[in-house]
Design a protein around this motif. Structure first.
Motif, mmCIF file in Angstrom:
data_model
loop_
_atom_site.group_PDB
_atom_site.id
_atom_site.type_symbol
_atom_site.label_atom_id
_atom_site.label_comp_id
_atom_site.label_asym_id
_atom_site.label_seq_id
_atom_site.Cartn_x
_atom_site.Cartn_y
_atom_site.Cartn_z
ATOM 1 N N LEU A 141 0.144 -1.330 -0.180
ATOM 2 C CA LEU A 141 -0.209 -0.334 0.349
ATOM 3 C C LEU A 141 1.218 1.256 -0.396
ATOM 4 N N LYS A 142 2.359 1.615 0.649
ATOM 5 C CA LYS A 142 2.879 2.380 0.831
ATOM 6 C C LYS A 142 3.215 3.125 -0.403
ATOM 7 N N ALA A 143 3.788 1.620 -1.063
ATOM 8 C CA ALA A 143 4.662 1.611 -2.583
ATOM 9 C C ALA A 143 3.366 1.729 -3.577
ATOM 10 N N LEU A 144 1.814 1.526 -3.402
ATOM 11 C CA LEU A 144 1.382 1.821 -4.379
ATOM 12 C C LEU A 144 0.910 3.091 -4.198
ATOM 13 N N GLY A 145 0.674 4.086 -3.020
ATOM 14 C CA GLY A 145 0.641 5.384 -2.705
ATOM 15 C C GLY A 145 1.353 6.224 -3.577
ATOM 16 N N GLY A 146 2.272 6.034 -3.981
ATOM 17 C CA GLY A 146 3.432 6.942 -4.435
ATOM 18 C C GLY A 146 3.548 7.161 -6.300
ATOM 19 N N PRO A 147 3.077 5.913 -6.857
ATOM 20 C CA PRO A 147 2.585 6.582 -8.712
ATOM 21 C C PRO A 147 0.627 6.716 -9.038
ATOM 22 N N PHE A 148 0.119 5.962 -7.131
ATOM 23 C CA PHE A 148 -0.911 6.812 -7.689
ATOM 24 C C PHE A 148 -1.779 6.662 -6.208
ATOM 25 N N PRO A 149 -1.627 8.962 -6.138
ATOM 26 C CA PRO A 149 -1.969 9.150 -4.833
ATOM 27 C C PRO A 149 -3.018 9.556 -4.427
ATOM 28 N N GLN A 150 -3.952 9.576 -5.744
ATOM 29 C CA GLN A 150 -5.263 9.580 -5.677
ATOM 30 C C GLN A 150 -6.620 8.393 -5.548
ATOM 31 N N LEU A 151 -5.811 7.654 -4.809
ATOM 32 C CA LEU A 151 -6.042 6.424 -4.958
ATOM 33 C C LEU A 151 -6.876 6.343 -3.840
ATOM 34 N N ARG A 152 -7.551 5.278 -2.475
ATOM 35 C CA ARG A 152 -7.865 4.485 -1.272
ATOM 36 C C ARG A 152 -8.316 3.952 -1.662
ATOM 37 N N PHE A 153 -8.514 2.546 -0.694
ATOM 38 C CA PHE A 153 -7.884 1.571 -0.336
ATOM 39 C C PHE A 153 -9.208 0.942 0.780
ATOM 40 N N CYS A 154 -9.289 -0.620 0.145
ATOM 41 C CA CYS A 154 -9.920 -1.033 1.592
ATOM 42 C C CYS A 154 -9.460 -2.412 1.257
ATOM 43 N N PRO A 155 -8.169 -2.422 1.844
ATOM 44 C CA PRO A 155 -8.079 -3.394 1.952
ATOM 45 C C PRO A 155 -7.519 -4.899 2.376
ATOM 46 N N THR A 156 -7.689 -5.888 2.398
ATOM 47 C CA THR A 156 -8.884 -7.384 3.177
ATOM 48 C C THR A 156 -8.221 -8.094 2.779
ATOM 49 N N GLY A 157 -8.650 -9.607 3.570
ATOM 50 C CA GLY A 157 -7.643 -10.513 3.409
ATOM 51 C C GLY A 157 -5.912 -10.593 4.312
ATOM 52 N N GLY A 158 -6.609 -11.548 5.333
ATOM 53 C CA GLY A 158 -4.962 -11.794 6.287
ATOM 54 C C GLY A 158 -5.258 -10.941 7.336
ATOM 55 N N ILE A 159 -6.070 -9.528 7.253
ATOM 56 C CA ILE A 159 -5.855 -8.426 8.495
ATOM 57 C C ILE A 159 -6.601 -9.159 9.588
ATOM 58 N N ASP A 160 -6.090 -8.553 10.654
ATOM 59 C CA ASP A 160 -6.993 -8.781 11.976
ATOM 60 C C ASP A 160 -6.990 -8.247 13.446
ATOM 61 N N ALA A 161 -7.371 -7.947 14.279
ATOM 62 C CA ALA A 161 -7.450 -7.117 15.165
ATOM 63 C C ALA A 161 -6.236 -6.430 15.240
ATOM 64 N N ALA A 162 -4.923 -7.625 15.083
ATOM 65 C CA ALA A 162 -3.692 -7.171 16.049
ATOM 66 C C ALA A 162 -3.403 -5.727 14.964
ATOM 67 N N SER A 163 -3.598 -6.621 13.576
ATOM 68 C CA SER A 163 -2.295 -5.630 12.363
ATOM 69 C C SER A 163 -3.203 -4.727 11.503
ATOM 70 N N ALA A 164 -4.852 -4.857 11.886
ATOM 71 C CA ALA A 164 -5.710 -3.195 11.271
ATOM 72 C C ALA A 164 -5.047 -1.921 11.989
ATOM 73 N N PRO A 165 -5.053 -1.852 12.628
ATOM 74 C CA PRO A 165 -3.957 -0.746 13.574
ATOM 75 C C PRO A 165 -3.662 0.223 12.553
ATOM 76 N N GLY A 166 -1.805 -0.790 11.628
ATOM 77 C CA GLY A 166 -1.316 0.075 11.497
ATOM 78 C C GLY A 166 -1.560 -0.042 9.842
ATOM 79 N N PHE A 167 -2.314 -0.493 9.362
ATOM 80 C CA PHE A 167 -3.242 -0.467 8.035
ATOM 81 C C PHE A 167 -3.676 1.067 7.677
ATOM 82 N N LEU A 168 -4.930 1.255 8.988
ATOM 83 C CA LEU A 168 -5.790 2.271 9.224
ATOM 84 C C LEU A 168 -5.552 3.870 8.869
ATOM 85 N N ALA A 169 -3.963 3.384 9.547
ATOM 86 C CA ALA A 169 -3.090 4.548 10.003
ATOM 87 C C ALA A 169 -2.093 5.213 8.674
ATOM 88 N N LEU A 170 -1.900 4.549 7.542
ATOM 89 C CA LEU A 170 -1.808 4.852 5.962
ATOM 90 C C LEU A 170 -2.629 5.215 5.022
#
Length: 212
Positions: A141-170
């Motif tokens: 997601l950090k890599a995609l943010g460079g060439p595609f700054p206008q996009l927003r994502f909903c990452p899904t698959g393999g995310i749980d309560a422990a890892s979700a905050p790291g994704f939501l901080a992006l």
């Protein structure tokens, strides 16, 4: 309601698999009571479309959508059942075209930069990164943010309560999808109080993210 507004309504979009229509309404009410309003009911079971119908009719505070939409026919069936949006694990050119013509918004699934370019060319600026963990997770997601700054994502698959905050901080993550809010054993047991507590903890992730 457009897809960007939908994605901003809850920090976590539960990925729901229902085997019994009778569970649909109490499950939706339990999630809404915990502060999670946007619900993705996957089209993986025979009960899915009728479950969407029941939630749309009986839980007005819920925003129910259909997941695992893989064909234009799936998209049409979801709209007919009363879904407010649709989510796909991937996207063919045919599905992307149907999504632009549909009465309900589509959140197309992408995994690679080529997938992203194809969806962007079809007019989409909000996408589901799936399967997120296997696709590279936060690093991707950090890599995609460079060439595609206008996009927003909903990452899904393999995310749980422990890892979700790291994704939501992006900055390019609008919300995350996950199945941990609706564990199969709790749904089978009808333990709606436990699901409300899981939803309450997930809803609080937005507050934790904005405090950083």
């Amino acid at each position: 309601m457009d897809i960007s507004t939908l994605l901003g309504a809850s920090p976590v979009m539960p990925v729901i698999v229902l085997d019994k229509v009778a569970d649909a309404v109490p499950l939706a009410r339990a999630l809404v009571a915990g502060g999670i309003r946007v619900l993705e009911v996957t089209l993986r079971t025979a009960a899915a479309l009728d479950s969407i119908r029941a939630i749309a009719a009986e839980v007005p505070d819920a925003i129910v959508g259909a997941g695992t939409v893989v064909t234009p026919a799936d998209l049409a069936a979801a709209a007919e059942a009363g879904a407010s949006f649709a989510v796909s694990p991937g996207a063919s050119a045919e599905l992307l075209r149907a999504g632009r013509e549909s009465a309900i918004p589509l959140l197309p699934g992408v995994m690679t930069p080529t997938d992203v370019i194809n969806a962007l060319a079809a007019g989409y600026t909000a996408m589901k990164l799936f399967p997120a963990a296997q696709a590279g997770g936060i690093g991707m997601l950090k890599a995609l943010g460079g060439p595609f700054p206008q996009l927003r994502f909903c990452p899904t698959g393999g995310i749980d309560a422990a890892s979700a905050p790291g994704f939501l901080a992006l900055p390019n993550v609008a919300c995350v999808g996950g199945s941990w809010l609706t564990p199969a054993d709790r749904v089978r047991a009808g333990d709606w109080a436990a699901i409300t507590e899981l939803a309450r903890a997930a809803a609080a992730l937005r507050l934790a993210d904005s405090a950083r």
